[in-house]
Design a protein around this motif. Structure first.
Motif, PDB file in Angstrom:
ATOM      1  N   GLN A 259      -0.230  -1.039  -4.956  1.00 33.16           N
ATOM      2  CA  GLN A 259      -0.854   0.053  -5.793  1.00 33.16           C
ATOM      3  C   GLN A 259      -1.727   1.177  -5.274  1.00 33.16           C
ATOM      4  OE1 GLN A 259      -0.325  -0.025  -9.061  1.00 33.16           O
ATOM      5  NE2 GLN A 259       0.945  -1.702  -8.764  1.00 33.16           N
ATOM      6  N   ALA A 260      -2.531   0.936  -4.033  1.00 34.29           N
ATOM      7  CA  ALA A 260      -3.089   1.933  -3.305  1.00 34.29           C
ATOM      8  C   ALA A 260      -1.936   3.090  -2.553  1.00 34.29           C
ATOM      9  CB  ALA A 260      -3.949   1.230  -2.485  1.00 34.29           C
ATOM     10  N   THR A 261      -1.027   2.493  -2.384  1.00 39.74           N
ATOM     11  CA  THR A 261      -0.164   3.349  -1.824  1.00 39.74           C
ATOM     12  C   THR A 261       0.611   4.090  -2.698  1.00 39.74           C
ATOM     13  OG1 THR A 261       0.448   1.613  -0.155  1.00 39.74           O
ATOM     14  CG2 THR A 261       2.324   3.363  -0.480  1.00 39.74           C
ATOM     15  N   ARG A 262       0.677   3.645  -4.017  1.00 41.39           N
ATOM     16  CA  ARG A 262       1.513   4.389  -5.095  1.00 41.39           C
ATOM     17  C   ARG A 262       0.548   5.511  -5.445  1.00 41.39           C
ATOM     18  NH1 ARG A 262       3.170   1.190  -9.922  1.00 41.39           N
ATOM     19  NH2 ARG A 262       4.121   3.471 -10.599  1.00 41.39           N
ATOM     20  N   ILE A 263      -0.712   5.247  -5.518  1.00 44.70           N
ATOM     21  CA  ILE A 263      -1.595   6.138  -5.911  1.00 44.70           C
ATOM     22  C   ILE A 263      -1.814   7.061  -4.936  1.00 44.70           C
ATOM     23  CG2 ILE A 263      -4.458   6.488  -6.170  1.00 44.70           C
ATOM     24  CD1 ILE A 263      -4.397   3.805  -7.613  1.00 44.70           C
TER      25      ILE A 263
ATOM     26  N   LEU B 131      -5.636 -12.668 -11.553  1.00 46.11           N
ATOM     27  CA  LEU B 131      -6.033 -11.891 -10.644  1.00 46.11           C
ATOM     28  C   LEU B 131      -4.922 -11.251  -9.687  1.00 46.11           C
ATOM     29  CD1 LEU B 131      -9.222 -13.703  -9.573  1.00 46.11           C
ATOM     30  CD2 LEU B 131      -9.075 -11.854 -11.316  1.00 46.11           C
ATOM     31  N   ALA B 132      -5.237  -9.710  -9.137  1.00 43.70           N
ATOM     32  CA  ALA B 132      -4.201  -9.159  -8.386  1.00 43.70           C
ATOM     33  C   ALA B 132      -4.555  -9.738  -6.930  1.00 43.70           C
ATOM     34  CB  ALA B 132      -4.440  -7.710  -8.420  1.00 43.70           C
ATOM     35  N   SER B 133      -3.286  -9.847  -6.300  1.00 43.19           N
ATOM     36  CA  SER B 133      -3.353 -10.234  -4.809  1.00 43.19           C
ATOM     37  C   SER B 133      -3.660  -9.000  -4.025  1.00 43.19           C
ATOM     38  CB  SER B 133      -2.340 -11.051  -4.334  1.00 43.19           C
ATOM     39  OG  SER B 133      -0.900 -10.133  -4.608  1.00 43.19           O
ATOM     40  N   LYS B 134      -4.002  -9.300  -2.605  1.00 42.22           N
ATOM     41  CA  LYS B 134      -3.927  -8.226  -1.946  1.00 42.22           C
ATOM     42  C   LYS B 134      -2.630  -7.383  -1.476  1.00 42.22           C
ATOM     43  CE  LYS B 134      -7.766 -10.325   0.939  1.00 42.22           C
ATOM     44  NZ  LYS B 134      -7.956 -10.927   2.329  1.00 42.22           N
ATOM     45  N   GLU B 135      -1.496  -7.852  -1.728  1.00 45.11           N
ATOM     46  CA  GLU B 135      -0.449  -7.129  -1.554  1.00 45.11           C
ATOM     47  C   GLU B 135      -0.322  -6.261  -2.808  1.00 45.11           C
ATOM     48  OE1 GLU B 135      -0.387 -10.662  -1.446  1.00 45.11           O
ATOM     49  OE2 GLU B 135      -0.382 -10.924   0.421  1.00 45.11           O
ATOM     50  N   ASP B 136      -0.591  -6.993  -4.126  1.00 45.07           N
ATOM     51  CA  ASP B 136      -0.520  -6.032  -4.971  1.00 45.07           C
ATOM     52  C   ASP B 136      -1.354  -4.685  -5.117  1.00 45.07           C
ATOM     53  OD1 ASP B 136       1.291  -7.785  -6.377  1.00 45.07           O
ATOM     54  OD2 ASP B 136      -0.356  -8.852  -7.475  1.00 45.07           O
ATOM     55  N   LEU B 137      -2.768  -4.940  -4.675  1.00 45.62           N
ATOM     56  CA  LEU B 137      -3.824  -3.734  -4.411  1.00 45.62           C
ATOM     57  C   LEU B 137      -3.147  -2.875  -3.267  1.00 45.62           C
ATOM     58  CD1 LEU B 137      -6.949  -5.899  -4.478  1.00 45.62           C
ATOM     59  CD2 LEU B 137      -5.988  -4.443  -6.443  1.00 45.62           C
ATOM     60  N   THR B 138      -2.417  -3.456  -2.473  1.00 47.92           N
ATOM     61  CA  THR B 138      -1.981  -2.616  -1.386  1.00 47.92           C
ATOM     62  C   THR B 138      -0.735  -1.584  -1.861  1.00 47.92           C
ATOM     63  OG1 THR B 138      -2.454  -4.054   0.368  1.00 47.92           O
ATOM     64  CG2 THR B 138      -0.909  -2.419   1.009  1.00 47.92           C
TER      65      THR B 138
ATOM     66  N   ASN C  32       0.429   8.311  -2.913  1.00 45.28           N
ATOM     67  CA  ASN C  32       1.611   9.257  -3.100  1.00 45.28           C
ATOM     68  C   ASN C  32       1.655   9.951  -4.223  1.00 45.28           C
ATOM     69  OD1 ASN C  32       3.044   7.902  -0.940  1.00 45.28           O
ATOM     70  ND2 ASN C  32       4.127   6.431  -2.204  1.00 45.28           N
ATOM     71  N   LEU C  33       0.979   9.703  -5.454  1.00 47.39           N
ATOM     72  CA  LEU C  33       0.911  10.367  -6.723  1.00 47.39           C
ATOM     73  C   LEU C  33      -0.052  11.530  -6.383  1.00 47.39           C
ATOM     74  CD1 LEU C  33       1.009   7.529  -9.339  1.00 47.39           C
ATOM     75  CD2 LEU C  33       2.578   9.467  -9.092  1.00 47.39           C
ATOM     76  N   GLU C  34      -1.229  11.139  -5.586  1.00 48.86           N
ATOM     77  CA  GLU C  34      -2.129  12.171  -5.392  1.00 48.86           C
ATOM     78  C   GLU C  34      -1.372  13.128  -4.350  1.00 48.86           C
ATOM     79  OE1 GLU C  34      -5.150  10.042  -3.526  1.00 48.86           O
ATOM     80  OE2 GLU C  34      -6.526   9.611  -5.226  1.00 48.86           O
ATOM     81  N   ARG C  35      -0.461  13.026  -3.549  1.00 44.54           N
ATOM     82  CA  ARG C  35      -0.011  13.913  -2.779  1.00 44.54           C
ATOM     83  C   ARG C  35       0.780  14.730  -3.534  1.00 44.54           C
ATOM     84  NH1 ARG C  35       4.233  12.069   0.151  1.00 44.54           N
ATOM     85  NH2 ARG C  35       3.312  10.002   0.408  1.00 44.54           N
ATOM     86  N   ARG C  36       1.759  14.164  -4.398  1.00 47.35           N
ATOM     87  CA  ARG C  36       2.575  14.915  -5.422  1.00 47.35           C
ATOM     88  C   ARG C  36       1.861  15.731  -6.255  1.00 47.35           C
ATOM     89  NH1 ARG C  36       6.358  10.651  -8.450  1.00 47.35           N
ATOM     90  NH2 ARG C  36       7.063  12.723  -9.360  1.00 47.35           N
ATOM     91  N   THR C  37       0.738  15.420  -6.666  1.00 50.70           N
ATOM     92  CA  THR C  37      -0.087  16.102  -7.653  1.00 50.70           C
ATOM     93  C   THR C  37      -0.564  17.361  -6.991  1.00 50.70           C
ATOM     94  OG1 THR C  37      -0.868  14.505  -9.013  1.00 50.70           O
ATOM     95  CG2 THR C  37      -1.947  16.244  -9.229  1.00 50.70           C
ATOM     96  N   ASP C  38      -1.064  17.167  -5.675  1.00 45.27           N
ATOM     97  CA  ASP C  38      -1.373  18.371  -4.763  1.00 45.27           C
ATOM     98  C   ASP C  38      -0.701  19.449  -4.451  1.00 45.27           C
ATOM     99  OD1 ASP C  38      -3.836  17.121  -4.764  1.00 45.27           O
ATOM    100  OD2 ASP C  38      -3.828  16.322  -2.699  1.00 45.27           O
ATOM    101  N   LEU C  39       0.795  18.805  -4.411  1.00 38.50           N
ATOM    102  CA  LEU C  39       1.716  19.933  -4.043  1.00 38.50           C
ATOM    103  C   LEU C  39       2.119  20.362  -5.495  1.00 38.50           C
ATOM    104  CD1 LEU C  39       4.336  17.439  -1.771  1.00 38.50           C
ATOM    105  CD2 LEU C  39       2.994  19.485  -1.231  1.00 38.50           C
ATOM    106  N   LEU C  40       2.165  19.833  -6.499  1.00 41.90           N
ATOM    107  CA  LEU C  40       2.562  20.447  -7.846  1.00 41.90           C
ATOM    108  C   LEU C  40       1.414  21.490  -8.108  1.00 41.90           C
ATOM    109  CD1 LEU C  40       3.585  17.565 -10.082  1.00 41.90           C
ATOM    110  CD2 LEU C  40       5.021  19.572  -9.208  1.00 41.90           C
TER     111      LEU C  40
END
Length: 108
Positions: free
Chosen positions: A41-45, A32-39, A47-55
């Motif tokens: 991944q949430a940060t990466r998502i 199972l994923a730990s809380k740190e892993d989820l945090t 960042n990717l959403e922000r980059r997608t919006d800029l593109l």
């Protein structure tokens, strides 16, 4: 099934079943994923959403099919105008050559 047959063996079953269940739970927990892993991944998502919006914002300003079609028509019109000017310059060149010949023959 009769319960009185199982009762004498119940402490032995508990000694065997509880450690096996604990081992299985620990093994499954590692997967199972730990809380740190989820945090992370949430940060990466995020960042990717922000980059997608800029593109998406930048892509809206790029030329589309209609713009390229208009540009193609304008280039074709310029090519046609260039050919017409070339024909006119040839005619002027021929006229100039005749005038030059006339002037050279008249000067003799």
């Amino acid at each position: 099934m009769r319960v009185d047959l199982i009762l004498p063996y119940l402490p032995l079953l508990n000694v065997i079943i509880i450690p096996i269940a604990g081992w299985l739970l620990r093994t499954f927990k590692k997967d199972l994923a730990s809380k740190e892993d989820l945090t992370v991944q949430a940060t990466r998502i995020t960042n990717l959403e922000r980059r997608t919006d800029l593109l998406d914002r930048d892509i809206k300003h790029l030329p589309d099919q209609k713009d390229f079609s208009t540009l193609k028509e304008a280039v074709a019109a310029l090519a046609g105008d260039s050919k017409a000017q070339t024909q006119q310059l040839k005619a002027v060149g021929i006229s100039l050559a005749r005038i030059e010949d006339y002037l050279l023959k008249a000067g003799k």
